[in-house]
Design an enzyme around this catalytic site. Sequence first.
Site, PDB file in Angstrom:
ATOM      1  CG  HIS A  83       0.012   0.170   2.123  1.00  0.00           C
ATOM      2  ND1 HIS A  83       0.016  -0.778   3.662  1.00  0.00           N
ATOM      3  CD2 HIS A  83      -0.145   1.730   2.973  1.00  0.00           C
ATOM      4  CE1 HIS A  83       0.557  -0.265   4.627  1.00  0.00           C
ATOM      5  NE2 HIS A  83       0.265   1.359   4.820  1.00  0.00           N
ATOM      6  CG  ASP A 113      -0.294  -3.789   2.588  1.00  0.00           C
ATOM      7  OD1 ASP A 113       0.068  -3.126   1.528  1.00  0.00           O
ATOM      8  OD2 ASP A 113       0.527  -3.172   4.357  1.00  0.00           O
ATOM      9  CB  SER A 189       3.206   1.993   6.456  1.00  0.00           C
ATOM     10  OG  SER A 189       1.988   1.532   6.963  1.00  0.00           O
TER      11      SER A 189
END
Length: 336
Positions: A83, A113, A189
């Site tokens: 993402h 992911d 992230s």
Amino acid sequence: MIAFIDSPTGTTQGGASVLQNDAPLLDAYSQTVVNVAKKVSNSVVQIKVSGKKDPRNRQPNEGQGSGSGFVISSDGFVITNNHVVAGATKISALLQDGREFEAQVIGRDPATDIAVLKIYGDALKAVSFGDSKNLQVGQIAIAIGNPYGFQYTVTAGVISALGRSLRSEGGRLIDDVIQTDASLNPGNSGGPLVNSHGEVIGVNTAVILPAQGLCFAVSSNIAAQVAGQLIMKGRVRRGYLGIGGQLINLTDRIMQYNQLQTKTGIYIVSVEADGVAYNSEFQTGDIIVGFEGKPVSSVDDLHKLLIEDTIGRRSQVTILRNNLAKKITVIPGELK
């Protein structure tokens, strides 16, 4: 009873402990975090992206976003979150030493992911993976990343829980997710979650913003497996059973009665209606302990067995139903 400090050494009345005795413990903890940060920070990269489309209006966003990643090979392969880079027209990676490289997307896997990038530079330092199967609740977990663009931020905590499931942006469940209270924020992230030896045990992927200490990472075993396929093939083709599951311990009595080789299994918490996979013989509450005659003790085991060759082929799954072993038939579809 109230305790009073009666000497400079920290000895307290009423039998309380000597405060100085805690100093070596604090120093040992601090030293562990410091050593890990020194060992891993040079492998962590800040990911800068631009040109991503706003999912609400599908228009390009000329502003920049950022995330984190880490180098896994000396020739420049970098792991980050899908993402972070999905839809970006330009990606760059900034190292701690100030060098900045244009990054190329090698492959993306929305189902976990995970994405792999490639940068081209000299003297790149890679991190090593730890075995997430050996993790225990309560052990130290250290996150390194770039929250809100602040480079190389280190936070420390513990592993709060194992075997969680997390729904990816594509709607699929990511299984075997690690929960930690090591603070994560937007920008973390794709960064590494590491153990006290500086080994990567997870890829930081999500945080529940209204909550305190609810942060999640994709386990290192899944991340390493996916990254290998992305590097070799550019994508991941995998079988799909249409179930959601989590790790469960088996009692000695159940193991002995059913002559099982594993101490754990996969407890099925949800079953999706047949679509690309035939799975109607599953029931919620079943425990998967085998696939095609091979023992299954974790989600990692099942993911490794649901390889490309299983897609569209009838396969036998060994389950426990009402504590008794039985075999059922499934036809895995392809995970899109």
